[in-house]
Design a protein around this motif. Sequence first.
Motif, PDB file in Angstrom:
ATOM      1  N   SER A 177      42.166  33.511  33.948  1.00  0.00           N
ATOM      2  CA  SER A 177      41.660  33.564  35.320  1.00  0.00           C
ATOM      3  C   SER A 177      40.782  32.360  35.638  1.00  0.00           C
ATOM      4  N   SER A 218      44.314  29.409  35.141  1.00  0.00           N
ATOM      5  CA  SER A 218      45.016  29.906  36.329  1.00  0.00           C
ATOM      6  C   SER A 218      46.081  28.911  36.777  1.00  0.00           C
ATOM      7  N   GLN A 268      50.443  29.332  36.808  1.00  0.00           N
ATOM      8  CA  GLN A 268      51.162  29.140  38.072  1.00  0.00           C
ATOM      9  C   GLN A 268      52.161  27.985  37.969  1.00  0.00           C
ATOM     10  N   GLU A 270      39.479  43.651  35.778  1.00  0.00           N
ATOM     11  CA  GLU A 270      39.458  43.023  37.102  1.00  0.00           C
ATOM     12  C   GLU A 270      40.109  41.645  37.044  1.00  0.00           C
ATOM     13  N   LYS A 271      39.734  40.864  36.028  1.00  0.00           N
ATOM     14  CA  LYS A 271      40.332  39.533  35.885  1.00  0.00           C
ATOM     15  C   LYS A 271      41.833  39.635  35.647  1.00  0.00           C
ATOM     16  N   ARG A 281      43.857  42.006  36.566  1.00  0.00           N
ATOM     17  CA  ARG A 281      44.536  42.399  37.801  1.00  0.00           C
ATOM     18  C   ARG A 281      44.713  41.184  38.705  1.00  0.00           C
ATOM     19  N   TYR A 282      43.660  40.394  38.828  1.00  0.00           N
ATOM     20  CA  TYR A 282      43.723  39.170  39.642  1.00  0.00           C
ATOM     21  C   TYR A 282      44.819  38.233  39.139  1.00  0.00           C
ATOM     22  N   GLU A 334      48.224  40.070  40.032  1.00  0.00           N
ATOM     23  CA  GLU A 334      48.494  40.375  41.442  1.00  0.00           C
ATOM     24  C   GLU A 334      48.286  39.182  42.358  1.00  0.00           C
ATOM     25  N   GLU A 335      47.268  38.400  42.098  1.00  0.00           N
ATOM     26  CA  GLU A 335      46.982  37.267  42.991  1.00  0.00           C
ATOM     27  C   GLU A 335      47.683  35.990  42.535  1.00  0.00           C
ATOM     28  N   LEU A 336      47.601  35.713  41.235  1.00  0.00           N
ATOM     29  CA  LEU A 336      48.153  34.444  40.751  1.00  0.00           C
ATOM     30  C   LEU A 336      49.645  34.544  40.435  1.00  0.00           C
ATOM     31  N   LYS A 348      47.263  29.024  43.956  1.00  0.00           N
ATOM     32  CA  LYS A 348      46.064  29.762  44.358  1.00  0.00           C
ATOM     33  C   LYS A 348      44.940  29.526  43.362  1.00  0.00           C
ATOM     34  N   ARG A 381      40.481  30.489  42.646  1.00  0.00           N
ATOM     35  CA  ARG A 381      39.318  31.291  43.003  1.00  0.00           C
ATOM     36  C   ARG A 381      38.091  30.561  42.496  1.00  0.00           C
TER      37      ARG A 381
END
Lengths: 331, 331
Positions: B155, B160, B164, B181-182, B184-185, B188-190, B298, B300
């Motif tokens: 993350s 990250s 990607q 939490e990391k 999931r990010y 789901e996000e990356l 993406k 963060r």
Amino acid sequence: MNTYKRIVLASRPHGEVTPDNFRLEEQPMPQLQEGQLLVRNHFLSLDPYMRGRMEETKSYAAPQPLNETMIGGTVGEVIESRHPKFAVGDKVQGMFGWSEIGVSDGALLRKLDTSRIPLSAYLGAVGMPGMTAWYGLTQIMKPKAGETIVVSAASGAVGSVVGQLAKERGCRAVGIAGGAEKCRYVVEELGFDACVDYKAGNLQDDLAKATPDGIDAVFENVGGGGFDACLARMNPFGRIALCGLIAGYNGEPMALHNVRAFLTMRLTLQGFIVSEHMDLWPQGLQELGGLVASGKLKFRESVAQGLESAPDAFMGLLKGRNFGKQLVKLV
Amino acid sequence: MNTYKRIVLASRPHGEVTPDNFRLEEQPMPQLQEGQLLVRNHFLSLDPYMRGRMEETKSYAAPQPLNETMIGGTVGEVIESRHPKFAVGDKVQGMFGWSEIGVSDGALLRKLDTSRIPLSAYLGAVGMPGMTAWYGLTQIMKPKAGETIVVSAASGAVGSVVGQLAKERGCRAVGIAGGAEKCRYVVEELGFDACVDYKAGNLQDDLAKATPDGIDAVFENVGGGGFDACLARMNPFGRIALCGLIAGYNGEPMALHNVRAFLTMRLTLQGFIVSEHMDLWPQGLQELGGLVASGKLKFRESVAQGLESAPDAFMGLLKGRNFGKQLVKLV
């Protein structure tokens, strides 16, 4: 001869190899079919990789099957032939294993010229061990003149060639070996610049003295404390050819501690198996054969007598009791 | 502004970094000479490599000197210029360190286009961390479509991007990160295929489930147990880009146990420092900039407010308390 002898893997070792992992068998002589030839093996090569094959774990090669002839490289003479390209008397190299004879259809068999190179050398300096040294040195360590290279198991079949090839290329060659006698041989006979006796108990200090300008490339056969000591002396952009980890072949812990050096010195480590690079064998064997024929590349052999002696000689090899290339003389 | 603030290295850490290793200072504003320019830094980048510089040991870079401004990458705006090529208002990236301002003669300063890429991204995905990911992936890991790659600290600013970019190339991308939490990010996000939470206590089993076809290439940021777990899952001819060993930055033992995998799987491990490969930065930054501008890549950020918060934020980074790229906002 109505029968011949072979040695099969009777059981897999738990920790150290023991004599009962092997079984000597007498077999009826095979009948040749058209296109086949029969070889009387003169020498069997014993090599550390065989220890790995005795295990059943995931590795680069399939495990040695139980109750079948132990794997191994051999050199010998054709004693009967129904093959158009091989005649009785031809000297050949094959993978007939721990056996007095072998039957082949000619595939993977290499005819040998023994006019300038002794037959046994095709199992050592001009064979797989020599090619292992050549590949690791020229393709991974890529040493430049003036650089310092270190090789462990320096008096052995592979290590001895690594250092001599490095000297040919203008490097400082430093060996690590077990005992004063091996170290003396490495320096005085093989011409290395220095050799550190890991049994003397001052590995790190002795290696530091032998590598005053640090280490640019390593040929690693052993692993363990010697490998860590080398890592601590590496120069930036150093290269490490990982050929063997004989110190851990019985399942001993093989932890590496100086891992930070890979990062801080931007090192490259590469594990390799020479049999996966057959395309380079002609080039390497030409250099090695020339150096052996001219007497520039020196080697030493430990020769055990008779197939029955193979298990003992192999167990000795794994403990470093051999001195130079370990062979078994079968004739 | 008659004065500005900076943070200097007050003492070297013994083990963990502590607040008293740093000292906040107020300095008089410098007077520009002809050919110089003055930059107001907007963001300071905090990166794990800074921990290494705080040590006095032999490494790839000179240690951070005591009582001088802590090293660090910055982005900001030119507020005064006596340099022909820089005008007031220009956005620039530099290495002004933990400081509110910087004076430069223009060398090593890079003008930034913030029309499509946010200023802070030039310290992350389109800066050194992004380039670190790009270099390790494209030059060392060299993944082919369909291969499985694993990246630790997934993350984070570097990890990250690794995952990607690997997805862009058709790979299965698996992350390792600390906490649900990391993870999931990361998925789901990356858009990683899976992420293993090393804090959940089943690292080896969870990694095995996430890499059913084994691992072809690793981007290693952390070291320790996660690295060993990856080694145990490597496929033949796997590649490992060694970028960091953050788990050992306080002097913790960093032993590696699965050393045999390097041999049995013929792995290649390479340590690297992206600043030694500046020739590739234009190529890498072009890809990274395009992907960020188009929203495909993406990222963060964890943003700490004010120069005074830098030591705390840095200590948090070393413990993995940040979530994404750790920045300090200075304006």
